[in-house]
Write a protein that holds these residues in place. Structure first.
Motif, short mmCIF file in Angstrom:
data_model
loop_
_atom_site.label_atom_id
_atom_site.label_comp_id
_atom_site.label_asym_id
_atom_site.label_seq_id
_atom_site.Cartn_x
_atom_site.Cartn_y
_atom_site.Cartn_z
N GLU A 388 0.85 -1.18 0.00
CA GLU A 388 0.00 0.00 0.00
C GLU A 388 0.89 1.24 0.00
N GLY A 389 0.30 2.39 -0.29
CA GLY A 389 1.01 3.65 -0.14
C GLY A 389 1.58 4.19 -1.43
N GLU A 390 2.02 5.45 -1.36
CA GLU A 390 2.48 6.18 -2.54
C GLU A 390 3.74 5.57 -3.14
N ASP A 391 4.69 5.15 -2.30
CA ASP A 391 5.93 4.57 -2.83
C ASP A 391 5.66 3.35 -3.69
N ALA A 392 4.79 2.47 -3.22
CA ALA A 392 4.46 1.26 -3.98
C ALA A 392 3.69 1.61 -5.24
N GLY A 399 2.14 -6.01 -5.14
CA GLY A 399 2.30 -7.20 -4.34
C GLY A 399 2.71 -8.39 -5.16
N HIS A 400 2.72 -9.54 -4.51
CA HIS A 400 3.02 -10.81 -5.17
C HIS A 400 2.64 -11.95 -4.23
N ARG A 401 2.70 -13.16 -4.74
CA ARG A 401 2.25 -14.32 -3.96
C ARG A 401 3.15 -15.51 -4.24
N GLN A 402 3.38 -16.32 -3.20
CA GLN A 402 4.03 -17.61 -3.38
C GLN A 402 3.22 -18.67 -2.64
N VAL A 403 3.09 -19.83 -3.26
CA VAL A 403 2.24 -20.90 -2.73
C VAL A 403 3.01 -22.21 -2.75
N GLY A 404 2.86 -23.01 -1.71
CA GLY A 404 3.51 -24.31 -1.69
C GLY A 404 2.88 -25.23 -0.67
N MET A 405 3.06 -26.54 -0.86
CA MET A 405 2.58 -27.52 0.10
C MET A 405 3.34 -27.37 1.41
N LYS A 406 2.62 -27.04 2.47
CA LYS A 406 3.21 -26.82 3.79
C LYS A 406 4.43 -25.90 3.71
N LEU A 407 4.28 -24.82 2.98
CA LEU A 407 5.34 -23.82 2.85
C LEU A 407 5.35 -23.00 4.13
N LEU A 408 6.20 -23.35 5.06
CA LEU A 408 6.13 -22.82 6.42
C LEU A 408 6.90 -21.52 6.61
N ALA A 415 10.99 -2.21 1.04
CA ALA A 415 11.37 -1.30 -0.03
C ALA A 415 10.60 0.01 -0.04
N TYR A 416 9.34 0.00 0.45
CA TYR A 416 8.48 1.17 0.29
C TYR A 416 7.95 1.62 1.65
N VAL A 417 8.05 2.91 1.91
CA VAL A 417 7.51 3.46 3.15
C VAL A 417 6.00 3.30 3.16
N GLY A 418 5.45 2.96 4.32
CA GLY A 418 4.01 2.82 4.46
C GLY A 418 3.64 1.52 5.15
N ARG A 419 2.33 1.29 5.24
CA ARG A 419 1.82 0.07 5.85
C ARG A 419 1.57 -0.96 4.76
N HIS A 420 2.07 -2.16 5.00
CA HIS A 420 1.89 -3.26 4.07
C HIS A 420 1.46 -4.49 4.86
N PHE A 421 1.05 -5.52 4.14
CA PHE A 421 0.64 -6.76 4.80
C PHE A 421 1.32 -7.96 4.17
N MET A 422 1.74 -8.88 5.02
CA MET A 422 2.06 -10.24 4.59
C MET A 422 0.91 -11.11 5.09
N ASP A 423 0.13 -11.66 4.17
CA ASP A 423 -1.03 -12.47 4.52
C ASP A 423 -0.71 -13.93 4.33
N CYS A 424 -0.86 -14.70 5.40
CA CYS A 424 -0.59 -16.13 5.39
C CYS A 424 -1.93 -16.88 5.41
N VAL A 425 -2.25 -17.57 4.32
CA VAL A 425 -3.51 -18.29 4.19
C VAL A 425 -3.23 -19.78 4.10
N ARG A 437 -3.04 -12.22 9.20
CA ARG A 437 -2.57 -11.01 8.54
C ARG A 437 -1.44 -10.41 9.37
N VAL A 438 -0.29 -10.23 8.75
CA VAL A 438 0.87 -9.68 9.44
C VAL A 438 1.11 -8.26 8.92
N PRO A 439 0.73 -7.23 9.66
CA PRO A 439 1.00 -5.85 9.22
C PRO A 439 2.49 -5.53 9.37
N VAL A 440 3.03 -4.86 8.36
CA VAL A 440 4.44 -4.45 8.38
C VAL A 440 4.47 -2.95 8.11
#
Length: 467
Positions: A388-392, A399-408, A415-425, A437-440
């Motif tokens: 999120e935010g102006e820098d991004a 954003g982007h996504r990576q998916v895997g079987m039991k990817l722990l 890289a960018y100033v502001g609030r971002h999220f790493m979402d683990c589903v 949801r992990v806010p960064v």
């Protein structure tokens, strides 16, 4: 109203439409440069070759359906048609290749005077292209305009004329639905283009063109006139359009120009069509499951299968999936540790649990599920970065996504100033089991605060229906 209407086009801080629509500053940058190149071509080409020359903005920018590039390597696409005018009854006329060579030569000349223009590409069959800084290019298709007959034809590099009238199809689009429904139609086209932008990475030649999506979405939306008489939320409208488009294209792949039935808009090969149609079927399945969901969190997680990191999620730290019959959580929520490291030299800075309240730019983050026993044996784990935010926005890095079987675990950098999220589903057999949801919060600081206060993030419970 649809379950996720507020996340499509509502008052939330992050909505799907706001994430994919260019900002006012970005639109101003595009407008300044396409105006400049259009002015140059009109004046110089007319003076040099003796024909009246006009330009006309066309494509997604003209339709107001332009979306941001969704990745740093992609670019905005703006189309500026260049029209040479003469009466078709004249005995001598320039060839298509001559017109293309004239325009290409003037673009090369113009590029020497524009600091923001960095590349003039080799001419393509149907247009020339110039690329600018800030992920933006202008395509300049070249036409002959017969003003007496109001007739246009496209000049191809292969020295052929091609029947093409972008003005006629634009007029059709504007008249397709009443003015009061036009903005929603434009948003629906943007949603479909956003889906296409993230769904065809492995088969890029099967990605549908902008004009194909615009035509099929518009014709589907026209058929929903009865539902449009009442309030029609964007997600409900999108579900209906997706169903109508899938029914149509599954039965017949033909999509003709609505103002010229002799011209096919669907230019995919049979092989590319075989890559497109299953993904359209998957989009329909996602839309129907979202329609059957019982709350915003469940609907958003289902829609995220189609829109990936573009789809915003509810403002919550945790989403717990609850069995509707028993009222119990399907699985315990994953707990996530985040280790922060500096670069050059690499050194450990701090460790956090389920959030990073403050971190500097250019740091490495290592995310790890610390209670892996809660993840089902054959579950997949999705790690999705939502920036999120102006820098991004400036870098079009949403954003982007990576998916895997039991990817722990997953590794990222700041890289960018502001609030971002790493979402683990966590999903099993396609069904969401839990979301953390992990806010960064990335700040312009040199050091990370050791013990910052924890914000009061809420917890959502999302019911799951058994089929």
């Amino acid at each position: 109203m649809g379950h996720a209407a507020g996340l499509f086009n509502g008052a939330a801080d992050q909505t799907l439409i706001s994430r994919v629509t260019p900002t006012a500053e970005q639109r101003q940058f595009l407008q300044t440069h396409w105006n400049a190149v259009a002015d140059h071509l009109r004046q110089v080409l007319s003076a040099r070759h003796g024909y009246p020359v006009s330009t006309w903005l066309q494509g997604s920018y003209k339709y107001a359906t332009l979306i941001k590039p969704v990745r740093p390597a992609e670019e905005y696409d703006v189309d500026v048609g260049v029209y040479f005018q003469w009466d078709k009854s004249e005995d001598i006329e320039p060839t298509p290749r001559q017109l293309r060579d004239w325009v290409q030569a003037e673009i090369v000349t113009y590029a020497r005077t524009c600091e923001d223009l960095h590349t003039v590409e080799a001419p393509k069959e149907r247009c020339s292209r110039v690329s600018y800084v800030r992920q933006f290019h202008i395509d300049t298709p070249v036409y002959h305009l017969d003003p007496k007959r109001d007739h246009r034809r496209l000049a191809c590099l292969s020295d052929k004329w091609e029947a093409s009238d972008p003005k006629a199809i634009y007029k059709w689009f504007k008249a397709a639905v009443p003015a009061g429904d036009r903005e929603q139609l434009r948003r629906l086209v943007r949603y479909l283009k956003a889906w296409a932008a993230v769904s065809f990475d492995d088969v890029p030649s099967s990605r549908p063109s902008s004009i194909l999506l615009t035509v099929v979405a518009t014709e589907a939306y026209q058929g929903l006139w009865a539902r449009r008489l009442l309030a029609f939320a964007d997600d409900d409208a999108l579900i209906s359009v997706i169903k109508a488009v899938h029914d149509r294209l599954f039965a017949d792949r033909a999509v003709n120009n609505p103002v010229d039935e002799s011209e096919s808009i669907n230019r995919m090969s049979a092989e590319d069509w075989d890559g497109f149609l299953p993904r359209l079927g998957n989009l329909r399945d996602i839309a129907e499951r979202a329609d059957d969901s019982v709350d915003e969190a469940a609907a958003a997680l289902i829609w995220s299968e189609a829109f990936s990191f573009l789809m915003p999620l509810p403002e919550a730290g945790e989403v717990e999936i609850v069995d509707e019959a028993s009222g119990r959580a399907v699985m315990q929520l994953p707990e996530i540790d985040i280790e922060v490291y500096s670069r050059n030299p690499k050194a450990f800075i701090s460790r956090h649990r389920n959030e990073v309240p403050g971190v500097a730019k250019n740091c490495d983050l290592a995310f790890r599920i610390v209670n892996p026993h809660v993840v089902p044996e054959y579950a997949t784990v999705e790690w999705t970065v939502r920036n999120e935010g102006e820098d991004a926005d400036v870098r079009s890095d949403l954003g982007h996504r990576q998916v895997g079987m039991k990817l722990l675990s997953a590794n990222e950098h700041t890289a960018y100033v502001g609030r971002h999220f790493m979402d683990c589903v966590v999903r099993q057999n396609g069904q969401v089991y839990a979301l953390r949801r992990v806010p960064v919060m990335i700040r312009e600081v040199r050091h990370v605060a050791r013990n910052p206060p924890r914000p009061a993030y809420t917890k959502l419970r999302s019911f799951i229906r058994r089929r």
